[in-house]
Scaffold this motif. Structure first.
Motif, PDB file in Angstrom:
ATOM      1  N   ASP A  18      21.514  44.870  36.596  1.00 26.61           N
ATOM      2  CA  ASP A  18      21.150  43.467  36.414  1.00 26.61           C
ATOM      3  C   ASP A  18      22.371  42.556  36.447  1.00 26.61           C
ATOM      4  OD1 ASP A  18      18.394  44.020  36.154  1.00 26.61           O
ATOM      5  OD2 ASP A  18      18.743  44.645  34.092  1.00 26.61           O
ATOM      6  N   SER A  19      23.316  42.861  37.302  1.00 23.99           N
ATOM      7  CA  SER A  19      24.513  42.033  37.447  1.00 23.99           C
ATOM      8  C   SER A  19      24.557  41.435  38.846  1.00 23.99           C
ATOM      9  CB  SER A  19      25.781  42.863  37.196  1.00 23.99           C
ATOM     10  OG  SER A  19      25.847  43.957  38.092  1.00 23.99           O
ATOM     11  N   VAL A  20      25.249  40.309  38.961  1.00 28.05           N
ATOM     12  CA  VAL A  20      25.496  39.674  40.260  1.00 28.05           C
ATOM     13  C   VAL A  20      27.001  39.506  40.361  1.00 28.05           C
ATOM     14  CG1 VAL A  20      24.962  37.752  41.784  1.00 28.05           C
ATOM     15  CG2 VAL A  20      23.300  38.469  40.073  1.00 28.05           C
ATOM     16  N   LEU A  21      27.631  40.353  41.175  1.00 30.64           N
ATOM     17  CA  LEU A  21      29.077  40.515  41.147  1.00 30.64           C
ATOM     18  C   LEU A  21      29.759  39.770  42.292  1.00 30.64           C
ATOM     19  CD1 LEU A  21      29.042  44.327  40.355  1.00 30.64           C
ATOM     20  CD2 LEU A  21      29.728  42.502  38.783  1.00 30.64           C
ATOM     21  N   LEU A  22      30.693  38.927  41.925  1.00 28.36           N
ATOM     22  CA  LEU A  22      31.510  38.214  42.899  1.00 28.36           C
ATOM     23  C   LEU A  22      32.596  39.148  43.422  1.00 28.36           C
ATOM     24  CD1 LEU A  22      32.420  35.553  44.241  1.00 28.36           C
ATOM     25  CD2 LEU A  22      33.689  35.050  42.145  1.00 28.36           C
ATOM     26  N   SER A  23      32.798  39.170  44.736  1.00 21.15           N
ATOM     27  CA  SER A  23      33.844  40.017  45.304  1.00 21.15           C
ATOM     28  C   SER A  23      34.988  39.178  45.847  1.00 21.15           C
ATOM     29  CB  SER A  23      33.276  40.888  46.433  1.00 21.15           C
ATOM     30  OG  SER A  23      33.228  40.171  47.659  1.00 21.15           O
ATOM     31  N   ALA A  24      36.117  39.831  46.107  1.00 21.31           N
ATOM     32  CA  ALA A  24      37.278  39.156  46.671  1.00 21.31           C
ATOM     33  C   ALA A  24      37.200  39.069  48.191  1.00 21.31           C
ATOM     34  CB  ALA A  24      38.553  39.903  46.265  1.00 21.31           C
ATOM     35  N   THR A  25      36.170  39.660  48.791  1.00 21.95           N
ATOM     36  CA  THR A  25      36.067  39.691  50.251  1.00 21.95           C
ATOM     37  C   THR A  25      35.518  38.381  50.770  1.00 21.95           C
ATOM     38  OG1 THR A  25      35.666  42.076  50.184  1.00 21.95           O
ATOM     39  CG2 THR A  25      35.095  40.923  52.223  1.00 21.95           C
ATOM     40  N   GLU A  26      36.313  37.709  51.577  1.00 19.25           N
ATOM     41  CA  GLU A  26      35.895  36.428  52.130  1.00 19.25           C
ATOM     42  C   GLU A  26      34.990  36.637  53.332  1.00 19.25           C
ATOM     43  OE1 GLU A  26      39.283  34.044  52.990  1.00 19.25           O
ATOM     44  OE2 GLU A  26      39.920  33.893  50.897  1.00 19.25           O
ATOM     45  N   SER A  27      34.018  35.756  53.482  1.00 16.11           N
ATOM     46  CA  SER A  27      33.169  35.786  54.669  1.00 16.11           C
ATOM     47  C   SER A  27      33.859  35.009  55.787  1.00 16.11           C
ATOM     48  CB  SER A  27      31.787  35.212  54.343  1.00 16.11           C
ATOM     49  OG  SER A  27      31.910  33.914  53.814  1.00 16.11           O
ATOM     50  N   THR A  62      28.344  30.482  39.211  1.00 22.03           N
ATOM     51  CA  THR A  62      29.260  31.423  38.569  1.00 22.03           C
ATOM     52  C   THR A  62      28.649  32.804  38.562  1.00 22.03           C
ATOM     53  OG1 THR A  62      28.330  30.899  36.407  1.00 22.03           O
ATOM     54  CG2 THR A  62      30.275  29.643  37.105  1.00 22.03           C
ATOM     55  N   TYR A  63      29.544  33.824  38.522  1.00 23.81           N
ATOM     56  CA  TYR A  63      29.095  35.194  38.717  1.00 23.81           C
ATOM     57  C   TYR A  63      29.830  36.146  37.783  1.00 23.81           C
ATOM     58  CZ  TYR A  63      27.123  33.151  42.873  1.00 23.81           C
ATOM     59  OH  TYR A  63      26.402  32.342  43.721  1.00 23.81           O
ATOM     60  N   ASN A  64      29.243  37.328  37.592  1.00 20.52           N
ATOM     61  CA  ASN A  64      29.912  38.415  36.899  1.00 20.52           C
ATOM     62  C   ASN A  64      31.036  38.940  37.787  1.00 20.52           C
ATOM     63  OD1 ASN A  64      26.545  39.428  36.520  1.00 20.52           O
ATOM     64  ND2 ASN A  64      27.646  38.193  35.051  1.00 20.52           N
ATOM     65  N   ILE A  65      32.015  39.594  37.187  1.00 21.33           N
ATOM     66  CA  ILE A  65      33.137  40.105  37.990  1.00 21.33           C
ATOM     67  C   ILE A  65      33.519  41.512  37.547  1.00 21.33           C
ATOM     68  CG2 ILE A  65      34.074  37.817  38.490  1.00 21.33           C
ATOM     69  CD1 ILE A  65      36.277  38.410  36.406  1.00 21.33           C
ATOM     70  N   LEU A 124      34.485  43.808  48.263  1.00 21.14           N
ATOM     71  CA  LEU A 124      33.119  44.288  48.456  1.00 21.14           C
ATOM     72  C   LEU A 124      33.097  45.800  48.699  1.00 21.14           C
ATOM     73  CD1 LEU A 124      30.159  43.579  48.670  1.00 21.14           C
ATOM     74  CD2 LEU A 124      30.496  43.106  51.099  1.00 21.14           C
ATOM     75  N   LYS A 125      34.040  46.307  49.481  1.00 21.79           N
ATOM     76  CA  LYS A 125      34.054  47.740  49.777  1.00 21.79           C
ATOM     77  C   LYS A 125      34.438  48.555  48.537  1.00 21.79           C
ATOM     78  CE  LYS A 125      34.648  47.367  54.751  1.00 21.79           C
ATOM     79  NZ  LYS A 125      35.399  47.787  55.963  1.00 21.79           N
ATOM     80  N   GLU A 126      35.280  48.000  47.687  1.00 26.30           N
ATOM     81  CA  GLU A 126      35.608  48.683  46.435  1.00 26.30           C
ATOM     82  C   GLU A 126      34.386  48.754  45.526  1.00 26.30           C
ATOM     83  OE1 GLU A 126      40.342  47.372  46.380  1.00 26.30           O
ATOM     84  OE2 GLU A 126      38.853  46.246  45.228  1.00 26.30           O
ATOM     85  N   LEU A 127      33.647  47.662  45.457  1.00 30.51           N
ATOM     86  CA  LEU A 127      32.411  47.671  44.671  1.00 30.51           C
ATOM     87  C   LEU A 127      31.404  48.650  45.257  1.00 30.51           C
ATOM     88  CD1 LEU A 127      31.934  43.833  44.038  1.00 30.51           C
ATOM     89  CD2 LEU A 127      32.691  45.548  42.380  1.00 30.51           C
ATOM     90  N   ALA A 128      31.315  48.684  46.583  1.00 31.85           N
ATOM     91  CA  ALA A 128      30.360  49.581  47.236  1.00 31.85           C
ATOM     92  C   ALA A 128      30.681  51.035  46.931  1.00 31.85           C
ATOM     93  CB  ALA A 128      30.359  49.337  48.741  1.00 31.85           C
ATOM     94  N   HIS A 129      31.972  51.352  46.799  1.00 33.70           N
ATOM     95  CA  HIS A 129      32.367  52.729  46.516  1.00 33.70           C
ATOM     96  C   HIS A 129      31.813  53.185  45.170  1.00 33.70           C
ATOM     97  CE1 HIS A 129      35.091  56.182  47.289  1.00 33.70           C
ATOM     98  NE2 HIS A 129      34.981  56.313  45.970  1.00 33.70           N
ATOM     99  N   TYR A 130      31.745  52.281  44.213  1.00 35.53           N
ATOM    100  CA  TYR A 130      31.285  52.620  42.861  1.00 35.53           C
ATOM    101  C   TYR A 130      29.897  52.041  42.572  1.00 35.53           C
ATOM    102  CZ  TYR A 130      35.952  54.267  41.516  1.00 35.53           C
ATOM    103  OH  TYR A 130      37.131  54.970  41.417  1.00 35.53           O
ATOM    104  N   LEU A 142      40.774  41.087  41.623  1.00 39.94           N
ATOM    105  CA  LEU A 142      39.332  40.990  41.793  1.00 39.94           C
ATOM    106  C   LEU A 142      38.890  42.010  42.840  1.00 39.94           C
ATOM    107  CD1 LEU A 142      36.718  39.448  41.061  1.00 39.94           C
ATOM    108  CD2 LEU A 142      37.225  37.903  42.978  1.00 39.94           C
ATOM    109  N   SER A 143      37.841  42.774  42.545  1.00 37.92           N
ATOM    110  CA  SER A 143      37.399  43.851  43.437  1.00 37.92           C
ATOM    111  C   SER A 143      36.873  43.301  44.758  1.00 37.92           C
ATOM    112  CB  SER A 143      36.295  44.667  42.766  1.00 37.92           C
ATOM    113  OG  SER A 143      36.747  45.291  41.593  1.00 37.92           O
TER     114      SER A 143
END
Length: 311
Positions: free
Chosen positions: A259-268, A303-306, A246-252, A243-244
């Motif tokens: 129109d997507s809402v993407l769940l990231s593997a980065t824990e808060s 639930t979210y897109n991934i 947040l920083k990996e998603l930010a790179h791309y 699972l990507s």
């Protein structure tokens, strides 16, 4: 740590003006804050606030300069009766116009950071993401305050458009959009982002996206389901899918499905009600969502897109 003349200092130094990030190569301004008063710490005063203004910004033939804020009183220019106004363009004119030999931290090309550059530096494991404490604490008190900072990224909407901003020490969000007429804070950056410019050693593939259908298919994922999906794909292909983050998603971010809402593997941060960071990529105002926004916030129940990353 870097002094006001641009000399790199030992980590044990007690007084510094800038911080160089050895991963990205970027150098960041360190703000000052003695007593929560506008303008008394010079151009680097954490308390000073500025409207957004860019005299070169034209969108589809329309001027979208922002606000000169000629009547603004919340920055050093108003206190010093300067010819500059309390706006972002005049701030950088002042910061970058120091004579040779006196350039701030040895540079005269300071600018606003992008959202991506902010994300690269933030400690996303904190309950409220922030700059690294050991370099941005003490009297240079970016940490510990709920300042909201301008970024260089404009919201994708017709002129006049809003501008993205980031907020520290506030739950349930990092990025938000603001009208250019609002007065926000500035933290400056300089240099080329080596991490962004390098060819990454990973790819990001967003699943369940059907171009022919014009949008996401109806099924989405909880964090448990997303991790299970990634494990199954890795087992089936023999490749390192996960699972990507947040920083990996930010790179791309510019290539992610709209129109997507993407769940990231980065824990808060530990102890939060919500456990993972989510990236919202909204480009269609007709959806009723925030116009053109790319928001980052704590996981809401649901639930979210991934997207998956492969190294």
């Amino acid at each position: 740590k870097v002094d006001e003349w641009g000399n790199e200092l030992d980590d044990s130094a007690n007084d510094w003006s800038c911080v160089k990030d050895n991963v990205t190569g970027l150098m960041w301004e360190v703000k000052l804050d003695a007593n929560r008063t506008f303008g008394d710490d010079g151009l680097r005063d954490l308390d000073d606030r500025f409207a957004y203004y860019d005299s070169t910004n034209v969108i589809n033939g329309s001027n979208d300069f922002g606000d000169k804020n000629q009547s603004g009183t919340d920055c050093i220019f108003a206190i010093d009766n300067s010819d500059y106004n309390c706006n972002t363009e005049d701030f950088f004119k002042a910061l970058n116009s120091k004579p040779a030999g006196e350039h701030f931290c040895g540079r005269a090309d300071w600018r606003l950071p992008s959202v991506k550059e902010f994300i690269q530096l933030l400690d996303l494991t904190e309950a409220s993401p922030n700059f690294p404490d050991s370099y941005f604490d003490g009297t240079n008190n970016i940490n510990g305050a709920e300042e909201t900072y301008w970024t260089s990224n404009q919201v994708d909407e017709p002129a006049p458009s809003d501008q993205f901003a980031v907020t520290f020490n506030r739950d349930n969000g990092i990025t938000e959009y603001k009208s250019k007429t609002e007065e926000l804070h500035i933290v400056s950056v300089v240099g080329e982002d080596n991490e962004t410019n390098l060819t990454p050693d990973f790819i990001v593939e967003c699943t369940e996206w059907d171009v022919s259908d014009g949008g996401w298919r109806p099924y989405e994922y909880t964090i448990e389901e997303a991790n299970e999906f990634a494990i199954n794909k890795a087992n089936q292909t023999g490749e390192d899918w996960r699972l990507s983050t947040l920083k990996e998603l930010a790179h791309y971010v510019d290539d992610l499905p709209k129109d997507s809402v993407l769940l990231s593997a980065t824990e808060s941060g530990d102890g939060q009600v919500y456990d993972n960071w989510v990236l919202k990529v909204v480009e269609n105002p007709s959806t009723g969502e925030v116009k053109g926004q790319r928001r980052i916030f704590d996981l809401w129940y649901g639930t979210y897109n991934i997207c998956l990353s492969k190294y």
